[in-house]
Design a protein around this motif. Structure first.
Motif, PDB file in Angstrom:
ATOM      1  N   CYS A 133       0.806  -1.172   0.031  1.00 17.59           N
ATOM      2  CA  CYS A 133       0.211  -0.110  -0.054  1.00 17.59           C
ATOM      3  C   CYS A 133       0.781   1.047  -0.025  1.00 17.59           C
ATOM      4  O   CYS A 133       0.579   2.377  -0.535  1.00 17.59           O
ATOM      5  CB  CYS A 133      -1.032   0.011   1.387  1.00 17.59           C
ATOM      6  SG  CYS A 133      -2.324  -1.068   1.078  1.00 17.59           S
ATOM      7  N   ALA A 134       1.923   1.230   0.634  1.00 18.41           N
ATOM      8  CA  ALA A 134       2.684   2.338   0.776  1.00 18.41           C
ATOM      9  C   ALA A 134       3.317   2.758  -0.704  1.00 18.41           C
ATOM     10  O   ALA A 134       3.543   3.943  -1.168  1.00 18.41           O
ATOM     11  CB  ALA A 134       3.962   2.213   1.646  1.00 18.41           C
ATOM     12  N   THR A 135       3.727   1.506  -1.456  1.00 19.48           N
ATOM     13  CA  THR A 135       4.151   1.674  -2.889  1.00 19.48           C
ATOM     14  C   THR A 135       3.027   2.145  -3.678  1.00 19.48           C
ATOM     15  O   THR A 135       3.263   3.190  -4.713  1.00 19.48           O
ATOM     16  CB  THR A 135       4.505   0.188  -3.267  1.00 19.48           C
ATOM     17  OG1 THR A 135       5.838  -0.037  -2.355  1.00 19.48           O
ATOM     18  CG2 THR A 135       5.258   0.540  -4.763  1.00 19.48           C
ATOM     19  N   ASP A 162       9.154  -5.577 -12.662  1.00 22.49           N
ATOM     20  CA  ASP A 162       8.990  -6.470 -11.778  1.00 22.49           C
ATOM     21  C   ASP A 162       8.479  -5.860 -10.448  1.00 22.49           C
ATOM     22  O   ASP A 162       8.883  -4.640 -10.060  1.00 22.49           O
ATOM     23  CB  ASP A 162       9.849  -7.255 -11.405  1.00 22.49           C
ATOM     24  CG  ASP A 162       9.855  -8.333 -10.618  1.00 22.49           C
ATOM     25  OD1 ASP A 162       9.194  -9.517 -10.979  1.00 22.49           O
ATOM     26  OD2 ASP A 162      10.399  -8.064  -9.435  1.00 22.49           O
ATOM     27  N   PHE A 163       7.523  -6.406  -9.874  1.00 22.90           N
ATOM     28  CA  PHE A 163       6.833  -6.062  -8.767  1.00 22.90           C
ATOM     29  C   PHE A 163       7.977  -5.977  -7.448  1.00 22.90           C
ATOM     30  O   PHE A 163       8.003  -4.578  -6.867  1.00 22.90           O
ATOM     31  CB  PHE A 163       5.880  -6.704  -7.982  1.00 22.90           C
ATOM     32  CG  PHE A 163       5.361  -6.227  -6.735  1.00 22.90           C
ATOM     33  CD1 PHE A 163       4.153  -5.459  -6.914  1.00 22.90           C
ATOM     34  CD2 PHE A 163       5.609  -6.990  -5.320  1.00 22.90           C
ATOM     35  CE1 PHE A 163       3.586  -4.854  -5.871  1.00 22.90           C
ATOM     36  CE2 PHE A 163       4.956  -6.317  -4.483  1.00 22.90           C
ATOM     37  CZ  PHE A 163       4.183  -5.252  -4.650  1.00 22.90           C
ATOM     38  N   VAL A 199       8.643  -2.051  -5.709  1.00 26.46           N
ATOM     39  CA  VAL A 199       8.685  -1.957  -4.533  1.00 26.46           C
ATOM     40  C   VAL A 199       9.910  -1.127  -3.897  1.00 26.46           C
ATOM     41  O   VAL A 199      10.177  -0.352  -2.950  1.00 26.46           O
ATOM     42  CB  VAL A 199       8.153  -3.007  -3.545  1.00 26.46           C
ATOM     43  CG1 VAL A 199       8.296  -2.807  -2.064  1.00 26.46           C
ATOM     44  CG2 VAL A 199       6.911  -3.395  -4.013  1.00 26.46           C
ATOM     45  N   ASP A 200      10.964  -2.007  -4.493  1.00 28.93           N
ATOM     46  CA  ASP A 200      12.429  -1.408  -4.004  1.00 28.93           C
ATOM     47  C   ASP A 200      12.781   0.096  -4.438  1.00 28.93           C
ATOM     48  O   ASP A 200      13.129   0.951  -3.765  1.00 28.93           O
ATOM     49  CB  ASP A 200      13.495  -2.429  -4.577  1.00 28.93           C
ATOM     50  CG  ASP A 200      14.962  -1.922  -4.068  1.00 28.93           C
ATOM     51  OD1 ASP A 200      15.006  -2.050  -2.896  1.00 28.93           O
ATOM     52  OD2 ASP A 200      15.776  -1.680  -4.995  1.00 28.93           O
ATOM     53  N   ALA A 220      14.008   1.499  -1.039  1.00 26.54           N
ATOM     54  CA  ALA A 220      15.351   2.455  -1.320  1.00 26.54           C
ATOM     55  C   ALA A 220      15.315   3.622  -0.853  1.00 26.54           C
ATOM     56  O   ALA A 220      16.105   4.172  -0.094  1.00 26.54           O
ATOM     57  CB  ALA A 220      15.869   2.248  -2.640  1.00 26.54           C
ATOM     58  N   PRO A 221      14.292   4.278  -1.016  1.00 24.91           N
ATOM     59  CA  PRO A 221      14.185   5.808  -0.328  1.00 24.91           C
ATOM     60  C   PRO A 221      13.966   5.738   1.020  1.00 24.91           C
ATOM     61  O   PRO A 221      14.518   6.651   1.686  1.00 24.91           O
ATOM     62  CB  PRO A 221      12.495   6.345  -1.004  1.00 24.91           C
ATOM     63  CG  PRO A 221      12.574   5.567  -2.423  1.00 24.91           C
ATOM     64  CD  PRO A 221      12.898   4.213  -2.107  1.00 24.91           C
ATOM     65  N   LEU A 222      13.590   4.799   1.703  1.00 24.49           N
ATOM     66  CA  LEU A 222      13.312   4.793   3.034  1.00 24.49           C
ATOM     67  C   LEU A 222      14.708   4.117   3.690  1.00 24.49           C
ATOM     68  O   LEU A 222      14.767   3.929   5.213  1.00 24.49           O
ATOM     69  CB  LEU A 222      12.156   4.038   3.596  1.00 24.49           C
ATOM     70  CG  LEU A 222      10.893   4.721   3.202  1.00 24.49           C
ATOM     71  CD1 LEU A 222       9.505   3.903   3.783  1.00 24.49           C
ATOM     72  CD2 LEU A 222      10.665   6.070   3.869  1.00 24.49           C
ATOM     73  N   GLY A 223      15.290   3.480   2.862  1.00 29.86           N
ATOM     74  CA  GLY A 223      16.817   2.967   3.330  1.00 29.86           C
ATOM     75  C   GLY A 223      16.567   1.551   3.952  1.00 29.86           C
ATOM     76  O   GLY A 223      17.367   1.318   5.218  1.00 29.86           O
TER      77      GLY A 223
END
Length: 309
Positions: free
Chosen positions: A45-47, A150-151, A155-156, A161-164
């Motif tokens: 959901c965050a993505t 690819d999913f 998500v990455d 990646a943005p959230l580390g």
């Protein structure tokens, strides 16, 4: 398992108990990988909301707006927010009892959608709650369509990646298989409870991660500018009051020091694993509980509620 409690940027309790792998003699640790199960839905959901903020997705758009090959009679009725809140009415046609080979067949998203997620609606979208993982296979397909990736890559790129969040990874990946805690139905004697992981279940329950990264995830999603104010509000708005269910997880109020406070209450259950991420929506407290011995979810919830209160 693991208990990790952070209050106002300070770790006030962080401890691992028992074994991550009984047979190998590997002890549990705070940095061990544990399957997150349905907390994966919250990450999905965050993505999705990041893509909403970028104008690539719309919560009120329907399946047919994104998946041209999906049956039009159903696809024109089911909105993205119905999928994310488990209120779509799409039935679950996944039946491993009839075909045990389903566990190991390498379905693509399109193949899984056609095989398991294309039945006649069980109810009018939005009318009821049905916790079916088929909703999330369709979400996975939609994300892949609009991003062209690819999913797991999407998500990455848009969330991890943005959230580390370097220690949140697909459970089916080789690195995760080597590091993840083993799941047990019993530890005396040790009886494992682990099933094969399929790529098409990733959006619903296929990620694993560490307790510290889950805290970073909650703080990044709710307490920063990672999402717009509108998307943060959407993520914490309860759409199914009887289930306290919002998008991809629950929001519940707990009484702390005599006052009610809303918490994002993300839980997961799969095989011998249980997981909980509880984050007070004012950002003051975050608790993670991870378990690999088939403890009941109710016991985890009661423990967490007591600890937070």
């Amino acid at each position: 398992g693991v208990i990790h409690l952070v209050r106002q940027d300070r770790v006030v309790f962080s401890e691992a108990f028992g074994m991550a792998d009984v047979e190998a003699g590997r002890r549990a640790s705070i940095d061990a990988l544990y399957p997150l199960a349905s907390i994966s839905k919250w990450l999905t959901c965050a993505t999705v909301l990041r893509l909403v903020d970028q104008g690539k997705l719309d919560l009120d758009a329907v399946i047919s707006d994104y998946l041209a090959a999906y049956r039009s009679d159903t696809g024109s009725k089911v909105k993205l927010k119905h999928l994310l809140s488990n209120t779509s009415g799409i039935p679950n046609l996944f039946d491993p009892k009839a075909d045990p080979g389903l566990w190991t067949k390498p379905f693509t998203s399109d193949e899984a959608i056609k095989a398991f997620c294309s039945g006649n609606l069980a109810f009018v979208p939005g009318d009821r709650f049905a916790y079916e993982f088929t909703n999330w296979i369709i979400v996975k397909g939609i994300v892949e369509t609009v991003t062209g990736k690819d999913f797991a890559e999407a998500v990455d790129m848009f969330t991890l990646a943005p959230l580390g969040l370097t220690s949140i990874v697909p459970r089916y990946s080789e690195g995760a298989r080597l590091r993840v805690a083993a799941g047990y139905a019993s530890i005396s004697p040790p009886v494992r409870k682990m099933y094969p992981q399929s790529v098409y279940t990733l959006a619903s329950g296929g990620y694993c991660g560490t307790a510290p990264d889950l805290v970073r995830a909650a703080r990044g999603v709710y307490d920063s500018a990672f999402l717009s104010i509108e998307s943060r509000d959407a993520l914490s708005a309860v759409l199914v009051p009887a289930e306290s269910y919002a998008l991809g997880g629950r929001v519940k109020s707990l009484r702390v020091a005599g006052e009610l406070h809303p918490f994002a209450w993300e839980t997961g259950r799969v095989d011998g694993y249980r997981s909980l991420l509880a984050h007070r929506l004012d950002g003051k407290v975050t608790l993670v509980v991870l378990n690999n011995t088939d403890v009941s979810q109710k016991a985890i919830d009661v423990f967490a509620e007591t600890m937070l209160a």
